[in-house]
Design a protein around this motif. Structure first.
Motif, mmCIF file in Angstrom:
data_model
loop_
_atom_site.group_PDB
_atom_site.id
_atom_site.type_symbol
_atom_site.label_atom_id
_atom_site.label_comp_id
_atom_site.label_asym_id
_atom_site.label_seq_id
_atom_site.Cartn_x
_atom_site.Cartn_y
_atom_site.Cartn_z
ATOM 1 N N THR A 86 -38.103 81.968 15.097
ATOM 2 C CA THR A 86 -39.347 81.623 15.768
ATOM 3 C C THR A 86 -40.434 81.162 14.806
ATOM 4 N N SER A 87 -40.201 81.280 13.507
ATOM 5 C CA SER A 87 -41.217 80.870 12.540
ATOM 6 C C SER A 87 -40.583 80.817 11.155
ATOM 7 N N ARG A 88 -41.348 80.309 10.226
ATOM 8 C CA ARG A 88 -40.852 80.188 8.850
ATOM 9 C C ARG A 88 -40.325 81.530 8.335
ATOM 10 N N GLU A 89 -40.902 82.594 8.827
ATOM 11 C CA GLU A 89 -40.531 83.920 8.316
ATOM 12 C C GLU A 89 -39.118 84.316 8.728
ATOM 13 N N ASN A 90 -38.643 83.763 9.863
ATOM 14 C CA ASN A 90 -37.347 84.262 10.337
ATOM 15 C C ASN A 90 -36.355 83.177 10.753
ATOM 16 N N TRP A 91 -36.551 81.927 10.310
ATOM 17 C CA TRP A 91 -35.500 80.931 10.588
ATOM 18 C C TRP A 91 -34.185 81.435 10.020
ATOM 19 N N ASP A 92 -33.151 81.239 10.783
ATOM 20 C CA ASP A 92 -31.815 81.466 10.228
ATOM 21 C C ASP A 92 -31.180 80.088 10.072
#
Lengths: 537, 537
Positions: A201-207
């Protein structure tokens, strides 16, 4: 294998162009037909667990008596593994799948490729070094436009864009495969946060190891709509517009390569695809030219159909001479402010020239988006008179067509349509005539000429032509074209050519006539050879 | 070893720039000094029998504390084997020869490289991507001319050409290493039949395995004369001008490669050499691009000094992007009819641009040789305003300078000298300012500008500059230049710049002033920043 079941489900939810195929175990239980150059999609059920995007290798060989083609498949979520295929030849094709996963391996079947649907001509390829055609020999003259973000808009907006395109002269659309960072795309009601190319959902948690099939299903739809309307999808794989937020412009090269492979598996079987490796590639500072080489070569390797490939520059220009670049896709505004540059580009790279960003008709603050309709039309003419092609864009404050699409409000599309009709009506391709000496002349010596006077305002023109292709006594009709007002006025009389004395390189009208011109800008002359007189004995 | 004896003989007949070295057996008995970047020549005596040009491998390593360099030698007839060396660093150098012939192997010695002679700056190299300089940091701005056949004229004619060059603005000469076929070269009294690059007297009996040293000694002399006068020798290795007679354009690739190797051994140690692989290379139909690649790579390998390398086109243009091409050497006349093309060429290839054939001032029948002095001067200005360079040529019926040299009678050289003085006086290199948007502006934003109006005849100019490099309050002096009449007229007043309202990309004169111009063609404006006023407390 429960493909029969899957079939019904997919039929309701997917837009797949060709019928699916039924398999029981590994053998054929039904037969399907696919029109030539349409999309055939095979759906296999496989493991849902783990990460289906990593380590699952699968694809199929499609073959007939003359040809065989390997294409990789892609995982589309919900345990569905898909293999897409565009049959380029009519008749029976057989396929067999291969995979390192038993459930995807060894499936076999057949399909019948039938006559192409009316209006379908197959993928556009390079013709005669500097031009384009479909495989059935129909010429394709690109008249492109730019709607970077239309896949990321609401379906209502997308359909409106499509309607606009259908009634426009534009037969190629440049757009992004990955959304640029814009505030509106993270607001509720515009683009849902889950609809990004990657899970997260954001740069912090892209897989970056997992694609988001729902995102790509929407993108599929856009490509398909264009396909159905005979419009080329100039699909831009990478772009730098992240504003430091999402990081899609700074993925590592392994991710970039996995993304390219996925895109090839998913889109190469659409006949209307052109690959644009990037928009403004040199703004992606983290990628070297060698890495672009690698991505280009991957596209070349994975796209079994050899769709057109280019890259669009900013600042540093990628070397168009490299063998995997099919055509020039240049952003260099001054290159279309005179007609004489396109011939040089052709001669330097021996490839078709597409000026893919030449500033936009509009009134925004940024100077690349505030040229007049006259100026954009002028630049289009310069591109085509030089034996190249150009791409339109419109950026009015109240109507950001180049971003979101919607409707067109500018005055250039109508003039571009007029130019397109002249190109299409022409008995020859527009190639520079005598390109080291003539700055504003296209056509074919001895047959057809188009002079373009741009911002000059000539009040007369002496009938003189370069000698290449001419024979004494050749006779021509002349028409005066007002490229802005879209008028074509025939000049009275027929002009018979004789060598220009003391020159050695030109022919003149036998009677030394001069044609009167209206002394305003944006004039052109169309000069056509008059057929030999019938012989009356 | 009888080098001591050889020394006297050679001293009388040769033009060798540096002292020779004495050897007895394999050890040093004397010492010599060579000014930096001058030519040192070592003469070894070896076998005269057989074919000394084939199968004799020899050369020397020259080394000092920092550097070592391998250079091959060449056979110069009469049992003399020569190794030429250009020391690039002052101080002591040691050398040792290696050969597969015992008499040429294992000779050792030393030389002292002393301070460069006044006016000597070493070989020209690329500087700042688009420009040139000598290794001592002195900029080199090419202002070339073309005298293709001057090495094949009488010595009287050669010396006249040299005198003309010395009083001209030209600091680079393009000329052929191999004579073109011309009737006059096979008549008695012009070029003796034995003075061809190869042994033999006609196509029927050339021995391409044997070079003719007497031919090359004359060519040496031409290169040396230019060297002594600070003029670059842009030496053209291959050319197509055979008219089906001599076959020098159709030698097999092995012969071409042996020729290149011989040329490298013989000329690479001249500091003023530039290599031009060919003139109008694509007219040599027998050679493929791959064979040109091979020849380029051979030059790169065999020239230990890395002299500049390019190739001059006709029709098909060789790919300037290839790594062994140091600069563009383009023949494309329309590319200098607007200033905006050179910036594009720079950006496409990221190398210096030299327009090495832009049509010639003259009055011959062929259209490439009959442009006016005004037109040639105009094209020169376009090249330099675009951040490139150009090469002059003159072809009057009564004075075929481009072929045989002699004197110059045209009106462009004086104007080219004027342009050269402006380039040399300039506080910055001429690089395009804002090259995607400005067509006729060079300099450096915030410091120095040169606008060129070409064939326009402006009667006024509003003081507006692109914002790049500018700060509010920057102050400028303006001069009006008549590039044809070679006048420079200062404009009264100082112009202080403020942002142009509503534009975002430009600055204007604070008082909105407009400069009055004389309303004729070929005008330029020179705009220099005024130094900050001294602060009086």
């Amino acid at each position: 294998m429960r493909l029969a079941i899957k079939f019904n489900k997919i039929f309701l939810t997917s837009f797949c162009l060709a019928q699916l195929y039924f398999l029981t175990g590994n053998s054929v239980v039904g037969q399907t037909s696919v029109p030539q150059w349409d999309l055939f999609e095979l759906i296999l059920e496989g493991p849902e667990g783990g990460n289906p995007f990593i380590g699952t290798e699968f694809g199929a060989v499609f073959y007939n008596d003359n040809d065989s083609l390997w294409t990789e498949g892609f995982y589309d979520g919900n345990g569905e593994y898909k293999i897409r295929f565009m049959p380029e030849e009519q008749g029976e094709w057989t396929y067999k799948t291969f995979s390192n996963k038993p459930s995807l391996d060894g499936k076999e079947g057949k399909l019948i490729c039938t006559e192409a649907k009316r209006g379908t001509h197959g993928p556009v390829m390079v013709r005669d070094q500097y031009h384009f055609q479909y495989p059935d020999g129909t010429p394709f003259y690109p008249f492109g436009t730019t709607v970077y973000e239309w896949p990321f808009q609401s379906m209502e907006s997308q359909l409106k864009t499509l309607e606009t395109l259908k009634s426009s002269p534009f037969n190629k659309v440049r757009f992004l495969a990955v959304p640029p960072y814009k505030e509106r795309y993270i607001e509720e009601g515009k683009l849902k946060i889950e609809e990004f190319p990657f899970e997260g959902t954001s740069r912090e948690n892209w897989d970056f190891s997992r694609f988001n099939p729902e995102y790509f299903k929407k993108l599929d739809q856009c490509v398909k709509w264009l396909y159905e309307n005979g419009i080329q999808a100039d699909l831009i794989l990478f772009r730098p517009y992240d504003d430091g937020r999402w990081g899609f412009d700074e993925m590592d090269q392994e991710t970039n390569k996995r993304f390219v492979s996925y895109m090839m598996a998913r889109y190469a079987a659409f006949s209307n695809i052109w690959w644009s490796l990037a928009n403004e590639n040199s703004f992606m500072k983290s990628l070297t030219d060698e890495e672009w080489d690698e991505l280009f070569q991957l596209v070349e390797e994975k796209d079994s159909y050899g769709h057109l490939r280019s890259i669009h520059n900013a600042g540093n220009i990628y070397d168009y001479g490299k063998p995997w670049v099919s055509h020039i896709s240049l952003q260099y505004y001054n290159a279309v402010r005179v007609p004489g540059v396109s011939p040089l580009l052709r001669d330097l790279f021996r490839k078709p020239v597409v000026h893919d960003e030449i500033n936009y008709e509009g009134n925004i603050t940024r100077r690349w988006g505030r040229i007049s309709a006259e100026e954009l039309t002028f630049r289009f003419w310069n591109a085509y008179i030089g034996g190249g092609y150009a791409t339109h864009g419109e950026s009015y404050k109240k109507n950001p067509w180049i971003s979101t699409g919607g409707k067109l409000i500018g005055e250039s599309p109508e003039r571009i349509a007029f130019l397109k009709s002249l190109v299409q009506e022409s008995p020859v391709d527009w190639n520079p005539v005598d390109q080291y000496y003539e700055l504003n002349l296209t056509g074919k010596g001895g047959e057809f000429y188009m002079f373009y006077f741009g911002k000059e305002s000539p009040s007369s023109w002496k009938v003189i032509l370069p000698k290449r292709g001419l024979e004494e006594g050749d006779r021509f009709k002349v028409e005066i074209i007002d490229t802005w007002n879209m008028t074509i006025d025939p000049v009275e009389g027929i002009f018979e050519m004789v060598p220009l004395e003391g020159d050695g390189y030109k022919f003149r009208d036998k009677d030394g006539r001069e044609i009167q011109l209206p002394g305003k800008p944006y004039l052109a002359l169309r000069i056509k050879k008059v057929a030999e007189k019938p012989f009356y004995p």
